[in-house]
Enzyme design. Structure first.
Site, short mmCIF file in Angstrom:
data_model
loop_
_atom_site.label_atom_id
_atom_site.label_comp_id
_atom_site.label_asym_id
_atom_site.label_seq_id
_atom_site.Cartn_x
_atom_site.Cartn_y
_atom_site.Cartn_z
N GLU A 33 0.84 -1.21 0.00
CA GLU A 33 0.00 0.00 0.00
C GLU A 33 0.87 1.26 0.00
O GLU A 33 0.68 2.17 -0.79
CB GLU A 33 -0.91 0.00 1.23
CG GLU A 33 -1.72 1.28 1.36
CD GLU A 33 -2.80 1.21 2.44
OE1 GLU A 33 -2.61 0.45 3.41
OE2 GLU A 33 -3.80 1.92 2.31
N ASN B 193 1.43 9.65 9.21
CA ASN B 193 2.84 10.05 9.11
C ASN B 193 3.64 9.62 10.34
O ASN B 193 4.79 9.21 10.23
CB ASN B 193 2.95 11.57 8.94
CG ASN B 193 2.60 12.00 7.52
OD1 ASN B 193 2.21 11.18 6.70
ND2 ASN B 193 2.76 13.28 7.25
N GLU B 194 2.99 9.70 11.52
CA GLU B 194 3.71 9.33 12.76
C GLU B 194 4.03 7.83 12.75
O GLU B 194 5.14 7.41 13.08
CB GLU B 194 2.85 9.66 14.00
CG GLU B 194 2.68 11.15 14.27
CD GLU B 194 1.70 11.83 13.32
OE1 GLU B 194 0.81 11.14 12.79
OE2 GLU B 194 1.82 13.05 13.11
C1 LIG Z 1 -8.25 8.82 2.60
C2 LIG Z 1 -8.25 7.63 3.51
C3 LIG Z 1 -8.50 6.38 2.98
C4 LIG Z 1 -8.50 5.26 3.83
N1 LIG Z 1 -8.78 4.04 3.28
C5 LIG Z 1 -8.79 2.94 4.08
C6 LIG Z 1 -9.12 1.66 3.54
O1 LIG Z 1 -9.42 1.51 2.36
N2 LIG Z 1 -9.13 0.60 4.37
C7 LIG Z 1 -8.80 0.70 5.70
O2 LIG Z 1 -8.78 -0.32 6.38
N3 LIG Z 1 -8.52 1.91 6.25
C8 LIG Z 1 -8.51 3.03 5.47
N4 LIG Z 1 -8.23 4.27 6.01
C9 LIG Z 1 -8.01 4.38 7.46
C10 LIG Z 1 -6.57 4.62 7.86
O3 LIG Z 1 -5.80 3.47 7.65
C11 LIG Z 1 -6.59 5.07 9.33
O4 LIG Z 1 -7.20 6.34 9.37
C12 LIG Z 1 -5.21 5.16 9.91
O5 LIG Z 1 -4.62 3.90 10.04
C13 LIG Z 1 -5.21 5.86 11.29
O6 LIG Z 1 -6.11 5.27 12.15
P1 LIG Z 1 -7.17 6.16 12.96
O7 LIG Z 1 -7.88 7.02 11.98
O8 LIG Z 1 -7.96 5.23 13.81
O9 LIG Z 1 -6.28 7.12 13.87
P2 LIG Z 1 -5.58 6.77 15.26
O10 LIG Z 1 -4.84 5.48 15.12
O11 LIG Z 1 -6.60 6.85 16.34
O12 LIG Z 1 -4.54 7.94 15.39
C14 LIG Z 1 -4.87 9.24 15.90
C15 LIG Z 1 -3.59 10.06 15.97
O13 LIG Z 1 -2.67 9.46 16.91
C16 LIG Z 1 -1.40 9.25 16.32
N5 LIG Z 1 -0.81 7.99 16.83
C17 LIG Z 1 -1.44 6.81 17.05
N6 LIG Z 1 -0.58 5.88 17.51
C18 LIG Z 1 0.63 6.48 17.57
C19 LIG Z 1 1.95 6.04 17.94
N7 LIG Z 1 2.17 4.77 18.34
N8 LIG Z 1 2.96 6.93 17.87
C20 LIG Z 1 2.75 8.23 17.46
N9 LIG Z 1 1.52 8.69 17.09
C21 LIG Z 1 0.49 7.84 17.14
C22 LIG Z 1 -1.71 9.10 14.83
O14 LIG Z 1 -0.58 9.38 14.04
C23 LIG Z 1 -2.84 10.12 14.63
O15 LIG Z 1 -2.30 11.41 14.47
C24 LIG Z 1 -8.23 5.40 5.21
C25 LIG Z 1 -7.99 6.68 5.73
C26 LIG Z 1 -8.00 7.79 4.90
C27 LIG Z 1 -7.73 9.12 5.49
#
Ligand SMILES: Cc1cc2nc3c(=O)[nH]c(=O)nc-3n(C[C@H](O)[C@H](O)[C@H](O)COP(=O)(O)OP(=O)(O)OC[C@H]3O[C@@H](n4cnc5c(N)ncnc54)[C@H](O)[C@@H]3O)c2cc1C
Length: 396
Positions: free
Chosen positions: A231, A356-357
């Site tokens: 990906e 990014n993180e």
């Molecule tokens: C345009 C788009 C398309 C997408 N398409 C898909 C898809 O097709 N299938 C799918 O399964 N998912 C998809 N996603 C979901 C995407 O994979 C998740 O949004 C992403 O993995 C982050 O998870 P979250 O949104 O739950 O954020 P969280 O994991 O809750 O993170 C919240 C914040 O905390 C920070 N954070 C969390 N853990 C840590 C750490 N250990 N160290 C430092 N910082 C941390 C993150 O960087 C972020 O800023 C998509 C997202 C977008 C925006």
């Protein structure tokens, strides 16, 4: 003329003579993909025995270069071609590869990737969607979210918890799920651009046959990492930097036309953008060479996704800073309207495919050899964890 030059001129000629439809509805995309496949330009470097062209990544790159700026209507196949297909090729059984690869390449079947859940995004190993085995296969229940193109998909790659008595990374399995099966409900989610690019997907006792396990029972973490690496490479390398709506070329040309390039602050921003774009292009060219030479870039492939995410955001912000309040989605000036949509879309690039993180963590640990992030829950059975929305009394 070398073989590759001949291939390039053939590809160019085909692209010149083939009408590129502007309407990007799913049916139009399917028809165009079939044309692309029949002409030999889909799955160029994929193995011939499963329906690919069996050529090298050099031909693949040449075609991508020839197609630059053409806006081929194939976006709906991006997840299938960039992630699901490569995962199937890496981990699939012979029957799975024979069944799924060709229809994917010909645009007959659309794929989506079902990893994220309301309580498991970055910490995806905490997922709670469950698959329970019975005499006929598996029964799947739970919820996924942010699933790009799920509303059009025929199949999905899903990861689900199959053993809650082992630590979280060890009890996950990847399945191929039929998105039209009884019990699958897809609901659109609108993002900041105003468009429903992704969805939430509910699974209520959805049946999955035993032969739809991908990569082995309880080996889903390894399978998920395989998909995620594909990906990140496919996002970072997939879109040619100069083709973005807020490319250096577009912003610089507009700024010059309006006499803004005399301003040193504008010039500095433009130079910064140019450097980022060139760095990404050169890094991608290097990755492509490595892949061609049979070297697996591993987590270094994630660097390209990080660079593109930063460039997307920086360039959209640069456009907004230089052209100011004219950058609005309803502008009658098409270019300004495109800048506005790019600005609304840009933050998503820093989230999808790993934030990014998280990508920086992966690069730090696996490329630079920095110490691992502390993980206190790594050896604790999943059932004992308090993760996401999991209630202690219900287990997984
Ligand atoms: C345009 C788009 C398309 C997408 N398409 C898909 C898809 O097709 N299938 C799918 O399964 N998912 C998809 N996603 C979901 C995407 O994979 C998740 O949004 C992403 O993995 C982050 O998870 P979250 O949104 O739950 O954020 P969280 O994991 O809750 O993170 C919240 C914040 O905390 C920070 N954070 C969390 N853990 C840590 C750490 N250990 N160290 C430092 N910082 C941390 C993150 O960087 C972020 O800023 C998509 C997202 C977008 C925006």
């Amino acid at each position: 003329m070398t073989d590759i030059e001949a291939y390039a001129s053939q590809a160019k000629a085909w692209l010149e003579k083939t009408p590129i439809p502007e309407n990007t509805g799913t049916e139009v995309s399917r028809e165009f993909m079939a044309k692309l496949y029949d002409a030999g330009y889909s799955g160029i470097s994929w193995p011939a025995e499963y329906g690919g062209q069996g050529l090298s990544t050099a031909e693949e790159r040449v075609f991508q270069q020839a197609a630059r700026g053409k806006a081929l209507p194939v976006g709906v196949f991006g997840i299938g071609l960039g992630m699901c297909g490569p995962t199937l090729l890496s981990l699939g059984t012979e029957e799975q590869k024979k069944r799924y690869i060709r229809p994917l390449l010909r645009g007959e079947e659309i794929w989506c990737q079902l990893f994220s859940e309301p309580g498991a995004g970055s910490d995806i190993a905490s997922l709670q969607t469950r698959a329970v085995r019975d005499e006929d296969g598996w029964v799947l229940s739970g919820q996924k979210v942010w699933t790009t193109v799920a509303q059009h998909a025929d199949h999905g790659l899903i990861i689900a918890r199959t053993d809650a008595d082992v630590p979280k990374h060890k009890g996950i399995t990847m399945f191929i799920v039929d998105m039209r099966a009884p019990g699958v409900t897809v609901r659109p989610l609108r993002d900041m651009t105003g468009i429903a690019h992704f969805n939430e997907v509910f699974f209520d006792d959805v049946r999955i046959a035993e032969d739809q396990v991908l990569g082995g029972v309880n080996n889903g973490w390894h399978a998920a990492i395989t998909t995620l690496l594909h990906e990140r490479m496919s996002i970072g390398m997939g879109s040619a930097a100069p083709d973005r709506p807020t490319s250096y070329k577009s912003i610089a040309a507009r700024a010059q036309k309006r006499g803004l390039t005399e301003d040193p602050a504008v010039r500095e921003k433009l130079v910064d953008l140019y450097i980022q774009e060139r760095a990404l292009e050169l890094f991608n060219a290097r990755l492509a060479q490595e892949v061609k030479a049979g070297v697996n870039p591993g987590s270094r492939g994630s660097v390209t996704k990080l660079l593109l995410a930063e460039l997307t955001l920086d360039s959209a912000e640069t456009a907004a800073e230089i052209f100011g309040e004219g950058v609005v989605a309803h502008s009658e000036d098409d270019e300004l309207a495109r800048y506005a949509v790019a600005l609304a879309w840009a933050p998503g690039m820093a989230l999808g495919g790993g934030t990014n993180e998280i990508v920086r963590n992966a690069i730090g640990e696996r490329v630079l050899g920095l110490p691992r992030e502390p993980q206190v829950d790594r050896d604790v059975p999943f059932r004992e964890l308090k993760v996401g929305t999991q209630k202690k009394e219900t287990g997984a």
